[in-house]
Design a protein around this motif. Structure first.
Motif, PDB file in Angstrom:
ATOM      1  N   THR C  65      40.087  -5.723 123.532  1.00  0.00           N
ATOM      2  CA  THR C  65      41.094  -5.800 124.753  1.00  0.00           C
ATOM      3  C   THR C  65      41.404  -7.251 125.031  1.00  0.00           C
ATOM      4  N   LEU C  66      40.116  -7.945 125.124  1.00  0.00           N
ATOM      5  CA  LEU C  66      40.418  -9.422 125.452  1.00  0.00           C
ATOM      6  C   LEU C  66      41.092 -10.108 124.566  1.00  0.00           C
ATOM      7  N   VAL C  67      40.688  -9.774 122.959  1.00  0.00           N
ATOM      8  CA  VAL C  67      41.191 -10.782 122.043  1.00  0.00           C
ATOM      9  C   VAL C  67      42.869 -10.059 121.885  1.00  0.00           C
ATOM     10  N   GLU C  68      43.061  -8.890 122.198  1.00  0.00           N
ATOM     11  CA  GLU C  68      44.559  -8.526 122.292  1.00  0.00           C
ATOM     12  C   GLU C  68      45.217  -9.235 123.202  1.00  0.00           C
ATOM     13  N   ARG C  69      44.762  -9.289 124.481  1.00  0.00           N
ATOM     14  CA  ARG C  69      45.524 -10.060 125.737  1.00  0.00           C
ATOM     15  C   ARG C  69      45.500 -11.316 125.140  1.00  0.00           C
ATOM     16  N   PRO C  81      44.387 -14.296 129.488  1.00  0.00           N
ATOM     17  CA  PRO C  81      43.437 -14.443 130.317  1.00  0.00           C
ATOM     18  C   PRO C  81      42.381 -15.477 130.337  1.00  0.00           C
ATOM     19  N   ASN C  82      42.261 -16.206 131.437  1.00  0.00           N
ATOM     20  CA  ASN C  82      41.235 -17.160 131.305  1.00  0.00           C
ATOM     21  C   ASN C  82      40.484 -17.724 132.598  1.00  0.00           C
ATOM     22  N   ARG C  83      40.531 -16.548 133.448  1.00  0.00           N
ATOM     23  CA  ARG C  83      40.172 -17.046 134.915  1.00  0.00           C
ATOM     24  C   ARG C  83      38.515 -16.559 134.973  1.00  0.00           C
ATOM     25  N   VAL C  84      38.631 -15.393 134.310  1.00  0.00           N
ATOM     26  CA  VAL C  84      37.175 -14.730 134.469  1.00  0.00           C
ATOM     27  C   VAL C  84      36.283 -15.480 133.246  1.00  0.00           C
ATOM     28  N   GLY C  85      35.370 -16.407 133.682  1.00  0.00           N
ATOM     29  CA  GLY C  85      34.513 -16.846 132.795  1.00  0.00           C
ATOM     30  C   GLY C  85      35.128 -17.928 131.724  1.00  0.00           C
ATOM     31  N   ARG C  86      34.583 -18.511 130.906  1.00  0.00           N
ATOM     32  CA  ARG C  86      35.368 -19.540 130.055  1.00  0.00           C
ATOM     33  C   ARG C  86      36.125 -18.812 129.062  1.00  0.00           C
ATOM     34  N   TRP C  87      37.259 -19.400 128.868  1.00  0.00           N
ATOM     35  CA  TRP C  87      38.252 -18.483 127.945  1.00  0.00           C
ATOM     36  C   TRP C  87      38.389 -16.946 128.295  1.00  0.00           C
ATOM     37  N   ILE C  93      34.407  -7.168 131.483  1.00  0.00           N
ATOM     38  CA  ILE C  93      33.670  -6.718 132.505  1.00  0.00           C
ATOM     39  C   ILE C  93      34.262  -6.564 133.979  1.00  0.00           C
ATOM     40  N   ALA C  94      35.277  -7.641 134.134  1.00  0.00           N
ATOM     41  CA  ALA C  94      35.919  -7.651 135.451  1.00  0.00           C
ATOM     42  C   ALA C  94      36.822  -6.207 135.466  1.00  0.00           C
ATOM     43  N   ASP C  95      37.544  -6.156 133.978  1.00  0.00           N
ATOM     44  CA  ASP C  95      38.311  -5.066 134.265  1.00  0.00           C
ATOM     45  C   ASP C  95      37.713  -3.692 134.433  1.00  0.00           C
ATOM     46  N   GLY C  96      36.508  -3.622 133.677  1.00  0.00           N
ATOM     47  CA  GLY C  96      35.321  -2.474 133.796  1.00  0.00           C
ATOM     48  C   GLY C  96      35.244  -2.090 135.267  1.00  0.00           C
ATOM     49  N   VAL C  97      34.918  -3.098 135.965  1.00  0.00           N
ATOM     50  CA  VAL C  97      34.379  -2.995 137.276  1.00  0.00           C
ATOM     51  C   VAL C  97      35.826  -2.485 138.252  1.00  0.00           C
ATOM     52  N   LYS C  98      36.736  -3.225 137.907  1.00  0.00           N
ATOM     53  CA  LYS C  98      38.024  -3.072 138.658  1.00  0.00           C
ATOM     54  C   LYS C  98      38.348  -1.642 138.603  1.00  0.00           C
TER      55      LYS C  98
END
Lengths: 168, 341, 409, 103, 388
Positions: C65-69, C81-87, C93-98
């Motif tokens: 999912t990350l690579v796709e985005r 996405p580049n806000r949660v953690g480097r790159w 993980i953030a998505d999962g928690v959400k």
């Protein structure tokens, strides 16, 4: 083995009973799928791998889906039958017949000397053998089956699209 | 057309080129990482209005807004609310007591800026005005709205320079006009109104004697003194005293008269103005009833509006916004007295 | 599993060596592990593949999912996405928690039980699919002799979840999506199976491990990949199209076409149930990519792959590299192509893919019976190209025309 | 207790009876078809059970099962097509309402 | 041709009427909250399986009383509100309104202002068309890629708008008798840069999609609008031209300085979604030509007629209709001024997207539900303008 048998049997029987008793048609089909899955499990238990795959592929993948389509095409999409009478007029006859047949079969099975037999062997047949058998010993039935399926395909299309064809 | 799938393949080449290009080509990757980096907004960029004041020492007194309410009227979504400041006697103070802009209603159209004759309201380019509330938080009051001229110069250098130049030129023009008028005023003591023939008793002293900002008075005192002195000068009662009190010899007039109309001074009260214009034609009386800000809210200056009413070109008596109902009623009364209504 | 069973004693010995220093329990545990009973060995041999499948592939899903985005972002000249953690590395993980903390909304008129069951059922077949995907030389969770058939049977079952979800939501868009999903999966099953038949014919086995093994050898373990055969190449394309349709990826994402029917069958799902649907869908997509790799792209074969620890590791590397390649390909396609329409999807399956896959089976037969390789190459290639041109002309003549535009004088 | 052929035969007899009951007593044509499917499956289970317990060496039972499954698939396709045709004609799929042979 | 939906026809789906398998029709309300209705717009679709048998557009969710507001407001006060009609094309909206007022008041616009207006209008056309195509392909399911490419280019134009008028979208730039701010040389250079750069973007865009088989299959022969229907229903703009109606107000009225500029009007023959897509591409290419000519010929001089007052602007009694060829079609303002003349007595907008939307049902019926959103996308609506 025993535990698996009993669990699968329970699944199968519950699935079958639900399939013919639920009011909502879609629930019936979902129960039927449960029944098919139970049967497939039994095949696995009986070391018929190929039949397991065929069962899942054909019954769950095709027949159940076909029934779902038929429901969607003929019924209200929610599948509910509403307050209408779901049982046929002579339901007691059907029930009686079923009970009598079950009793008869039960009696025959109890009588049969074969019945208490335990497994003969544990190795399963490979697909290769089945394939070879299909195109060697069983070639004629196999081809006949092909003809039958083709005929069924054409027949189903013709029946379902009858009026369209007539219109044209 | 080639083979089927050629178009699909070509499309994939384009996206691949964009994928790679976004790493190397600034032209392609246009995203800005907002809170960390910001785009330089162009000078013309506008968001919400603010009010300009000139002197940091006293923003309220030095704000350019005279509460003429033109913007309040012209604002298409009606998001401005102004209440003119008055002293305890009810005399208009030439500045707003309340100036609210509801930025949840404001549509950033800049029309208030365009219509303002005093260059008092300008467009900010601060786009970060989000608030946590939906109601009071989104109404800006006078303290938030007041911004210095330096700030204006900083965000819009070109425009602000032009405005400053214009204001300076205007002021000089007015000062020049005022200077010859002020001299007779100063000398008017002895000759006792040296026959300014046409209008009003005295020609010159209409000069509004303004107390300089650095004089040791509170704003209220200053205001009062200015008005008082002007009145005195106008009526020629204590002319000689005027100059010393004023502190500086030639007090630069912030608001110079455009003609020889002693009542043309917004510092005077309505009654006083009408007294001054007692003996004059109806047009002058009408003019005296105006708020004297020359704000152009009515579409004229005060003289023009009075003339227009007098000649019958303008029938609407409620156009004088700074004068509010007082002026409108007085105009009506005057017109009735003159038998024109 | 068999491989693991062989290695398990060594593994346990190593473990006992590691744990031996522990006080109190160290000694007995080490003793038990260094000389384990048979049932324990079997349990370990069963548990390790399960743990592998359950841990590695969901991890791949998360980072897919990350690579796709990220990749879609770059394709569209965005950053991604580049806000949660480097790159944005912690984004999954953030998505999962959400998703876990989101409110779970069940429509009032929904069929609550089926609505609850659908996302659960969506995940099961997807996970089961991995049981026949060989991830390295001899490393397959279960080496079924009906491997490929099993995969198809299981993947068909996934359609049930989509139907249940769509039907139980009592939402018209969901129902439309569900019906589309069912029709699509059933239709694409056929050409896909037929494309696989070509491979099965060439490899002579239904077992995935045997198919992968059949593609070893040649120069650098590369030249015998089935994709480098005329029929294999065609089969690869057919199978990839079928797999994409089966897992509802663009341009076949019509069951969840967001511009038409909002989100299709999972319109009414939120929170964790939605996450389960996503998980099932992506896992199925990844598993299908894995099966494609196994069947056409040489599976785990690559330069340096082979038996033994080192060869095994290299073969795993090759498998996952190819899997990644397939995933990137689907993402790339997603970023480029528009979606096809539902009737076009059907007619494409029945009018282009199905005849082509049958033609392909014939091509494999030719390949098999023409002993001289160059001639076989020429004949099969010609045969396939001719059919391809004919079929594509037929398909194009129905839908596509060339236009000229005029200008007003 | 080991699972013997007995168990399988009982199970399949039971399933067969359930299927028969459904096929005979429900009004809905689709449920009738589903009952028939259940009966088919019960029969096929018998084949496989006999193969497993007795005729392990030969493939005949498995062949029968395969052919039976194929026929069941064909049967359900035709049956459902008929249901749809009937529905179009009668606007109902109640078997009780299909009284006339005339189309 | 266009039948009111109160008519019983679309809903009388008696069994057996169409001969195919009798399925229950499904009434689906697409919108007002839907990803591809381009705003709060609703289509009540009656679906037979996937096919649309009836469709009723439901509008008014975004009604903002635009016309009544304008009738209670000074002439100038409506200018910022026109920005909000079709929020993609505020410049052309401004122009249409200014044109109407100028006609009514008899104001002569200086040459430079006319050129500036042409430049702004053509930039708007580029912006609008590229985004419309992007949105349409988004509806086709191209997952945002073409849309974001279009937005990338739009960004440059919007930057120019901001530099000139102060705002990116709500420009409020035109004034009666000219434009509010003069264009600086720097602005002109930026515009030139955009004009030279845009063809490259168009080429890339076309390579991405024009030959894409999926796009061709999805758009050709879908949502056909016959020429006669287009004329009868009062369709204008690229939609009418895609159906083969040679009607371009820039050629018909020759308003502004369009009479002096050379350009061609592309016409389609079939009037399907693909034609509407490609006509827009061709129009963009013509717009670039116009831009280049206008940027070359722009004279020096005042940017606004000096005699026009900002406040207390009054218009003698009379009525006037000003129309321009907006990117979406004929955008017209009908104004009536009465005694006093400080505000319009009647203020009416002829919104192109609203009128183009009226034939949605005729185009959609018989197609699949997936086509409906594409056809809607190809109509190019902005709900701000439809509902006003």
């Amino acid at each position: 083995m025993e535990i698996a048998f009993w669990i699968l049997s329970a699944i199968t029987v519950i699935g079958a009973i639900l399939a013919i008793t639920m009011r909502n048609l879609v629930h019936c089909v979902l129960s039927l799928i449960l029944f098919f899955l139970g049967i497939a499990g039994h095949y696995l238990l009986l070391r018929a791998d190929f039949l397991f795959a065929v069962q899942v592929l054909i019954y769950i993948g095709a027949v159940a889906v076909l029934i779902l389509f038929a429901i969607m095409l003929t019924r209200h999409v929610t599948g509910t039958e509403g307050p209408r009478e779901v049982l046929g007029g002579k339901w007691w006859a059907g029930m009686g017949t079923a009970v009598i047949i079950a009793g008869l079969l039960w009696a025959i099975i109890r009588k049969d000397p074969l019945a208490a037999m335990l497994p003969a062997g544990m190795a399963s047949t490979s697909v290769t053998e089945i394939g070879r058998a299909l195109v060697a010993d069983w070639l004629v039935p196999f081809e006949a089956m092909g003809v039958l399926l083709t005929a069924a395909l054409i027949g189903a299309v013709v029946i379902a699209l009858e009026e369209v064809i007539r219109k044209r | 057309m080639g083979f089927i799938g050629k178009g699909l393949f070509e499309g994939m080449v384009v996206t691949a080129r964009n994928f790679v290009g976004s790493y190397f080509d600034k032209e392609r990757l246009v995203t800005v990482q907002y809170p960390e980096e910001r785009v330089q907004v162009p000078e013309n960029s506008r968001t919400f209005p603010f009010l300009v004041f000139d002197k940091d020492s006293d923003p309220v007194a030095s704000m350019r807004c005279v509460a003429c309410k033109i913007c309040e009227v012209e604002c298409p979504p009606q998001c401005i609310y102004i209440v003119m400041d008055r002293d305890e006697k009810g005399k208009p103070q030439q500045r707003p007591k309340v100036f609210d802009i509801d930025i949840s209603v404001c549509m950033q159209c800049q029309i208030c800026v365009e219509v303002c004759p005093f260059d008092a309201i300008k467009m900010d380019n601060n786009y970060e005005k989000s608030q946590y509330g939906r109601f009071d938080e989104l109404v800006e009051h006078l303290p938030e709205l007041l911004k210095s001229n330096e700030f204006y110069n900083k965000i819009k250098p070109t425009e602000a320079t032009a405005v400053d130049a214009k204001l300076k030129a205007d002021a000089e023009k007015k000062a020049k006009k005022a200077a010859p008028a002020a001299k007779p005023a100063a000398t008017a003591a002895k000759p006792a109104a040296p026959a300014a023939p046409k209008p009003a008793p005295v020609a010159a002293p209409t000069a509004k004697i303004a107390i300089p900002d650095d004089a040791p008075f509170t704003p209220e005192q200053r205001q009062w003194l200015s008005g008082y002195l002007s009145t005195v000068a106008a009526s020629g009662v204590a002319p000689a005293a005027a100059a010393p009190v004023a502190g500086t010899p030639a007090a630069p007039a912030t608001e110079a008269p455009a003609g020889n109309w002693p009542w043309h001074d917004p510092g005077l009260g309505m009654q006083r103005r009408l007294d001054l214009a007692k003996e004059t034609p109806i047009a002058d009386k009408l003019m005296a009833a105006m708020a004297q800000t020359d704000c152009h809210a009515c579409g004229y200056d005060c003289r023009g509006y009075a003339d227009a009413i007098a000649t019958g070109a303008e029938t609407d008596l409620s156009l004088c916004l700074p004068g509010e109902a007082e002026t409108a009623n007085m105009l009506k009364k005057l017109m009735q007295e003159a038998g024109k209504l | 599993m068999d491989q693991v069973y062989k290695v398990a004693p060594q593994l346990l010995k190593f473990l006992s060596y590691l744990l031996g220093w522990l006080p109190w329990i160290g000694k007995p545990v080490a003793g038990f592990l260094s000389n384990p009973p048979a049932w324990f060995l079997l349990a370990v041999a069963i548990a390790i593949p399960i743990l592998f499948v359950v841990s590695v592939f969901p991890g791949i899903f998360a980072y897919t999912t990350l690579v796709e985005r990220k990749a879609l972002g770059r394709i569209q000249n965005r950053i991604g996405p580049n806000r949660v953690g480097r790159w944005g590395l912690l984004q999954p993980i953030a998505d999962g928690v959400k998703l876990l903390t989101k409110e779970d909304i069940v429509p009032r008129s929904a069929d609550k039980f089926v609505h609850f069951l659908a996302p659960v059922i969506a995940v099961i077949p997807s996970v089961l699919l991995f049981s026949v995907v060989p991830v390295g030389a001899g490393l397959v969770p279960v080496d079924l002799n009906i491997g490929i058939l099993f995969a198809f049977a299981i993947s068909t079952a996934s359609v049930l979840a989509l139907f249940m979800g769509g039907w139980a939501s009592r939402n018209k868009f969901s129902l439309l999506g569900a019906m589309r999903a069912v029709a699509q999966v059933v239709s694409y099953e056929v050409p896909m199976v037929l494309a696989a038949v070509a491979v099965v014919m060439a490899a002579g086995s239904l077992s995935t491990l045997a198919i992968a093994k059949a593609q070893g050898g040649g120069i650098l373990n590369v030249t015998h990949w089935f994709v480098f055969r005329p029929w294999g190449f065609v089969g690869f394309i057919l199978f990839t199209i079928g797999a994409m349709a089966e897992s509802a990826r663009t341009p076949f994402d019509i069951p969840e076409a967001e511009s038409e029917i909002i989100a299709g069958y999972h319109t009414e799902y939120s929170g964790f149930k939605f996450a389960l649907f996503q998980l099932g869908e992506y896992l199925a997509s990844i598993a299908m990519a894995g099966i494609t790799v196994t069947m056409f792209l040489g599976g785990y074969n690559g330069p340096g792959s082979g038996p033994g620890i080192l060869g095994g590791l290299i073969s795993m590397f090759w498998f996952f590299a190819k899997l990644g390649g397939m995933i990137v390909l689907t993402i790339w396609i997603r970023g480029t192509w528009p979606r096809v329409r539902v009737d076009q999807l059907m007619s494409f399956a029945w009018k282009v893919l199905l005849p082509m896959s049958i033609v392909n089976i014939v091509a494999v037969g030719m390949w098999h019976y023409i002993a001289i390789r160059p001639i076989a190459w020429v004949v099969t290639t010609l045969w396939l190209v001719l059919w391809f041109i004919t079929l594509s002309k037929l398909a194009a003549s129905e839908n596509i025309e060339k236009r000229e535009y005029r200008y007003a004088s | 207790m080991n699972v013997s052929l007995d168990h399988y035969l009982m199970l399949s007899a039971f399933l067969f009876a359930i299927g028969l009951c459904g096929a005979l007593s429900r009004k809905n044509a689709i449920i009738v078809l589903m009952g028939i499917e259940i009966m088919f499956n019960a029969g096929i289970l018998n084949f496989v059970a006999f193969w497993h317990y007795k005729y392990f060496a030969v493939l005949t039972a498995q062949m029968f099962a395969i052919f039976a499954i194929s026929i069941a698939a064909a049967e359900s396709a035709i049956g459902l097509a008929l249901v749809i045709a009937v529905y179009r004609h009668y606007q109902s799929i109640d078997v009780d309402e299909m009284r006339s042979l005339k189309g | 041709m266009i039948q009111p939906l109160t008519d019983a026809k679309p809903y009388t789906l008696t069994p057996g009427s169409n001969g195919v398998i009798e399925t229950q029709t499904l009434e689906v309300s697409i919108g007002p909250q839907h990803p591809s209705t381009h705003g709060v717009f609703r289509m009540d679709c009656v679906l037979d399986g996937e096919s649309v048998v009836a469709l009723k557009p439901v509008m008014g969710y975004l009604h903002r009383n635009h016309e009544q507001l304008a009738e209670r407001m000074a002439w100038l006060g409506s200018m910022p509100y026109t920005d909000r009609l079709d929020y993609f094309n505020s410049m052309t909206n401004n122009w249409a309104y200014a044109l109407a007022v100028e006609k009514l008041a008899g104001i002569k616009v200086p040459d430079r202002a006319e050129y500036i207006r042409v430049i702004m209008a053509e930039l708007t056309r580029l912006l609008n068309h590229s985004c419309v195509i992007g949105f349409m392909l988004q509806d086709l399911g191209a997952w945002g890629t073409p849309l974001l490419y279009a937005f990338r280019e739009r960004e440059r134009i919007l930057d120019l708008y901001e530099a000139v008028s102060g705002s990116r979208m709500m420009c409020n730039y035109m004034r009666f008798g000219g434009v509010r701010v003069n264009l600086t040389d720097e602005n002109l250079a930026t515009a030139k840069d955009i004009a030279t750069r845009f063809p490259r973007f168009l080429d890339e865009f076309e390579k991405l999609l024009t030959n894409n088989e999926v796009l061709l299959a999805r758009t050709q022969r879908v949502g056909v609008l016959p020429k006669e229907l287009a004329i009868n229903a009062g369709i204008s703009g690229p939609m009418a031209r895609a159906s083969g109606v040679d009607y371009d107000l820039r050629k018909v009225d020759k308003y502004g300085v369009y009479g002096r500029l050379e350009f061609r009007v592309p016409l389609g023959d079939i009037g399907d979604v693909y034609d509407r897509y490609y006509i827009r591409v061709l129009e963009m290419r013509e717009s670039i030509k116009i831009l280049q000519q206008a940027l070359r010929d722009i004279p020096q001089g005042p940017h606004i007629a000096p005699e026009v007052k900002l406040r207390n602007f009054k218009i003698p009694p009379g009525d006037g209709y000003g129309r321009i060829e907006g990117p979406k079609g004929e955008l017209g303002f009908y104004l009536v001024s009465d005694e006093g003349g400080k505000q319009p007595y009647r203020y009416h907008v002829r919104p192109p997207s609203f009128i183009n939307l009226t034939i949605l049902e005729d185009m959609c019926v018989g197609h699949k539900v997936a086509d409906v959103v594409v056809i809607l996308g190809s109509v190019d609506i902005v709900l701000g303008e439809v509902d006003r």
